[in-house]
Enzyme design. Structure first.
Site, PDB file in Angstrom:
ATOM      1  N   SER A  78       0.853  -1.233   0.021  1.00 11.82           N
ATOM      2  CA  SER A  78       0.015  -0.057  -0.118  1.00 11.82           C
ATOM      3  C   SER A  78       0.929   1.115  -0.061  1.00 11.82           C
ATOM      4  O   SER A  78       1.916   1.306   0.476  1.00 11.82           O
ATOM      5  CB  SER A  78      -0.925  -0.010   1.376  1.00 11.82           C
ATOM      6  OG  SER A  78      -0.058  -0.121   2.364  1.00 11.82           O
ATOM      7  N   GLY A  79       0.540   2.101  -0.858  1.00  9.94           N
ATOM      8  CA  GLY A  79       1.340   3.060  -0.982  1.00  9.94           C
ATOM      9  C   GLY A  79       0.498   4.678  -0.497  1.00  9.94           C
ATOM     10  O   GLY A  79      -0.464   4.291   0.078  1.00  9.94           O
TER      11      GLY A  79
ATOM     12  N   CYS B 193      -0.823   6.831  -2.221  1.00 13.69           N
ATOM     13  CA  CYS B 193      -1.992   7.157  -3.041  1.00 13.69           C
ATOM     14  C   CYS B 193      -2.788   6.014  -3.302  1.00 13.69           C
ATOM     15  O   CYS B 193      -3.781   5.893  -4.334  1.00 13.69           O
ATOM     16  CB  CYS B 193      -1.461   7.693  -4.544  1.00 13.69           C
ATOM     17  SG  CYS B 193      -0.373   6.394  -5.101  1.00 13.69           S
TER      18      CYS B 193
ATOM     19  N   GLU C 299       8.172 -10.063  -8.040  1.00 12.16           N
ATOM     20  CA  GLU C 299       7.992 -11.079  -6.815  1.00 12.16           C
ATOM     21  C   GLU C 299       9.022 -11.155  -5.811  1.00 12.16           C
ATOM     22  O   GLU C 299       8.894 -11.570  -4.788  1.00 12.16           O
ATOM     23  CB  GLU C 299       8.230 -12.643  -7.668  1.00 12.16           C
ATOM     24  CG  GLU C 299       6.875 -12.666  -8.627  1.00 12.16           C
ATOM     25  CD  GLU C 299       6.288 -14.090  -8.857  1.00 12.16           C
ATOM     26  OE1 GLU C 299       6.614 -14.802  -7.892  1.00 12.16           O
ATOM     27  OE2 GLU C 299       6.020 -14.515  -9.936  1.00 12.16           O
TER      28      GLU C 299
ATOM     29  N   ASP D 145      10.887  11.086  -5.723  1.00 12.90           N
ATOM     30  CA  ASP D 145      10.585  10.192  -4.547  1.00 12.90           C
ATOM     31  C   ASP D 145      11.231   8.982  -4.689  1.00 12.90           C
ATOM     32  O   ASP D 145      10.797   8.020  -4.123  1.00 12.90           O
ATOM     33  CB  ASP D 145       9.104  10.125  -4.552  1.00 12.90           C
ATOM     34  CG  ASP D 145       8.410   9.522  -3.255  1.00 12.90           C
ATOM     35  OD1 ASP D 145       7.500   8.954  -3.346  1.00 12.90           O
ATOM     36  OD2 ASP D 145       8.982   9.835  -2.401  1.00 12.90           O
TER      37      ASP D 145
ATOM     38  N   LYS E 196      13.145   5.861  -2.927  1.00 14.23           N
ATOM     39  CA  LYS E 196      13.224   5.510  -1.596  1.00 14.23           C
ATOM     40  C   LYS E 196      13.146   4.018  -1.785  1.00 14.23           C
ATOM     41  O   LYS E 196      12.600   3.596  -2.557  1.00 14.23           O
ATOM     42  CB  LYS E 196      12.357   6.071  -0.629  1.00 14.23           C
ATOM     43  CG  LYS E 196      10.818   6.041  -1.062  1.00 14.23           C
ATOM     44  CD  LYS E 196       9.798   6.664  -0.249  1.00 14.23           C
ATOM     45  CE  LYS E 196       8.425   6.473  -0.938  1.00 14.23           C
ATOM     46  NZ  LYS E 196       7.515   7.584   0.020  1.00 14.23           N
TER      47      LYS E 196
ATOM     48  N   ASN F  36      10.179   2.231  -2.894  1.00 13.77           N
ATOM     49  CA  ASN F  36      10.000   2.451  -4.418  1.00 13.77           C
ATOM     50  C   ASN F  36      10.893   1.600  -5.479  1.00 13.77           C
ATOM     51  O   ASN F  36      10.931   1.952  -6.713  1.00 13.77           O
ATOM     52  CB  ASN F  36       9.954   4.132  -4.804  1.00 13.77           C
ATOM     53  CG  ASN F  36       8.738   4.862  -4.289  1.00 13.77           C
ATOM     54  OD1 ASN F  36       7.988   3.999  -4.130  1.00 13.77           O
ATOM     55  ND2 ASN F  36       8.810   6.046  -3.971  1.00 13.77           N
TER      56      ASN F  36
ATOM     57  N   ASP G   1       6.542   4.050  -8.809  1.00 10.87           N
ATOM     58  CA  ASP G   1       5.911   5.198  -7.956  1.00 10.87           C
ATOM     59  C   ASP G   1       6.264   6.427  -8.691  1.00 10.87           C
ATOM     60  O   ASP G   1       7.095   7.180  -8.099  1.00 10.87           O
ATOM     61  CB  ASP G   1       6.245   5.320  -6.676  1.00 10.87           C
ATOM     62  CG  ASP G   1       4.793   4.909  -5.939  1.00 10.87           C
ATOM     63  OD1 ASP G   1       4.749   4.713  -4.868  1.00 10.87           O
ATOM     64  OD2 ASP G   1       3.882   4.935  -6.805  1.00 10.87           O
TER      65      ASP G   1
ATOM     66  N   THR H  58      16.398  39.119 -26.610  1.00 12.34           N
ATOM     67  CA  THR H  58      17.138  40.263 -26.410  1.00 12.34           C
ATOM     68  C   THR H  58      16.873  40.661 -24.929  1.00 12.34           C
ATOM     69  O   THR H  58      15.817  41.181 -24.725  1.00 12.34           O
ATOM     70  CB  THR H  58      17.006  41.123 -27.314  1.00 12.34           C
ATOM     71  OG1 THR H  58      16.954  40.635 -28.631  1.00 12.34           O
ATOM     72  CG2 THR H  58      18.196  42.284 -27.401  1.00 12.34           C
TER      73      THR H  58
HETATM   74  C1  RQQ Z   1       2.829 -14.889  -5.871  1.00 10.64           C
HETATM   75  O1  RQQ Z   1       2.326 -13.375  -5.273  1.00 10.64           O
HETATM   76  C2  RQQ Z   1       3.267 -12.751  -5.003  1.00 10.64           C
HETATM   77  C3  RQQ Z   1       4.498 -12.848  -4.983  1.00 10.64           C
HETATM   78  C4  RQQ Z   1       5.484 -11.807  -4.615  1.00 10.64           C
HETATM   79  C5  RQQ Z   1       4.857 -10.800  -4.111  1.00 10.64           C
HETATM   80  C6  RQQ Z   1       6.050  -9.657  -3.478  1.00 10.64           C
HETATM   81  N1  RQQ Z   1       5.752  -8.576  -4.409  1.00 10.64           N
HETATM   82  C7  RQQ Z   1       4.992  -7.460  -3.824  1.00 10.64           C
HETATM   83  O2  RQQ Z   1       4.822  -7.507  -2.547  1.00 10.64           O
HETATM   84  C8  RQQ Z   1       5.115  -6.214  -4.706  1.00 10.64           C
HETATM   85  C9  RQQ Z   1       4.572  -5.122  -3.929  1.00 10.64           C
HETATM   86  C10 RQQ Z   1       4.218  -3.855  -4.772  1.00 10.64           C
HETATM   87  C11 RQQ Z   1       4.545  -4.033  -6.308  1.00 10.64           C
HETATM   88  N2  RQQ Z   1       4.324  -3.099  -7.063  1.00 10.64           N
HETATM   89  C12 RQQ Z   1       4.370  -3.142  -8.341  1.00 10.64           C
HETATM   90  C13 RQQ Z   1       4.756  -4.337  -9.042  1.00 10.64           C
HETATM   91  N3  RQQ Z   1       5.036  -5.363  -8.098  1.00 10.64           N
HETATM   92  C14 RQQ Z   1       4.850  -5.329  -6.756  1.00 10.64           C
HETATM   93  C15 RQQ Z   1       5.026  -6.437  -5.781  1.00 10.64           C
HETATM   94  C16 RQQ Z   1       3.838 -10.576  -4.027  1.00 10.64           C
HETATM   95  C17 RQQ Z   1       2.715 -11.347  -4.710  1.00 10.64           C
END
Ligand code: RQQ
Length: 323
Positions: A26-27, A29, A100, A142, A144, A147, A163, A182
């Protein structure tokens, strides 16, 4: 049940194509959920931006629209890609490739601090990603650990920056047009003020310095505990410490790069280009590994269509595969 609700307030054309699963992040926004593309069972991440969650509706919508415009335009292996996009009158739904390995923030926390070689591999990818953004006239603003996402649970893995809702697209300004004309009637301060313009990109270099510090040291350079200075004072005075317990095992070159990025005066701070030329980054083996994970098909961007083996121009960090 919950799943029906999850699917119900989503746009129909979305639920026809994707099945929403659980929340994964969760971000500020909105939130990020895991979803599956129905036809292919491919896992994706769906980022929801609620238009109503912002007090001043205008900026939220403009912000989100700018983020979406940026997301569609950019194309780099270390920048998150938008796969699909939907909106209702209350929310935006951005379908992203699923990373992942999750957030770099969690990886550093789990490892306490990253091996220097791993931190260098990740940082090199971040530098190339931000170099690409800056070449497109985009300042992230931003950067960090939350992100920066990791493609897998392996230490050696691709990272992607995400992000862009705080990003800024550098447009032509009236000041640029004024300085082209000028200056017969132009006041002196317009020239003196103008010299500080154009250092917007330097904010990303500072943040990259903080990111590198956190990856290597496992704690942030500017923080609340253990000092009576406010975080703001620490930052504006560039006041941070390499705690011996954490930094004695880290090379002087790595520390030197951090020091040259965490420079208060933006005009004295290293640029992305200079950081890429820093001695700590001159590591052929790391770069070879980086290119293998960034361009698994060997399709690195080079002049002509074949990955360059011939050296038509000196090797630089225009992402030429190392010789
Ligand atoms: C099999 O299901 C999963 C496997 C690994 C994860 C860990 N990933 C994440 O927690 C995660 C968080 C934010 C993200 N934002 C954009 C794109 N990918 C993202 C992945 C999350 C789910």
């Amino acid at each position: 049940d919950l799943m029906v609700d999850e699917q119900s307030n989503l746009p129909r054309e979305f639920t026809e194509k994707y099945w929403i699963s659980r929340k994964i992040g969760s971000g500020v926004c909105g939130e990020v959920k895991l979803a599956f593309e129905r036809d292919t069972c491919k896992k994706v991440a769906v980022k929801t931006i609620n238009k109503k969650d912002f007090p001043s509706i205008g900026t939220a919508t403009r912000n989100a629209e700018r983020e979406i415009e940026i997301l569609k335009k950019i194309d780099h292996p270390c920048l998150i890609k938008t796969e699909d996009f939907f909106q209702t009158d209350e929310s935006y739904y951005i379908v992203l490739e699923l990373m992942e390995g999750g957030e770099l923030f969690d990886r550093v926390k789990a490892k306490k601090q990253l091996d220097e070689s791993i931190a260098k591999l990740y940082f090199y990818q971040m530098l190339l990603a931000v170099k690409y953004l800056h070449s497109q006239g985009i300042i992230h603003r931003d950067l960090k650990p939350e992100n920066v996402l990791l493609a897998s649970d392996n230490d050696i893995c691709l990272i992607k920056i995400t992000d862009f809702n705080q990003s800024k697209i550098l447009e032509e300004t009236s000041l640029m047009r004024t300085l082209c004309g000028t200056p017969t009637y132009l006041a002196p301060e317009v020239f003196t003020d103008a010299v500080t313009v154009g250092y917007g990109r330097a904010v990303d270099c500072w943040s990259l310095g903080v990111l590198l510090f956190v990856c290597l040291g496992g704690y942030p350079p500017f923080h609340t505990e253990g000092t009576d200075m406010s975080v703001r004072e620490q930052i504006t005075q560039g006041c941070y410490r390499f705690l011996p317990s954490k930094w004695d095992c880290i090379s002087e070159q790595a520390k030197n790069l951090v020091k040259k990025l965490l420079v208060v005066d933006p005009k004295k701070r290293l640029t992305i280009e200079e950081a890429l030329q820093h001695p700590w980054m001159q590591d052929k083996q790391m770069k070879t590994t980086a290119f293998k994970i960034m361009y698994p098909g060997g399709q690195a961007p080079s002049e002509g269509d074949t990955p360059s083996t011939s050296r038509k121009r000196p090797l630089d960090d225009q992402e030429q595969p190392p010789g």
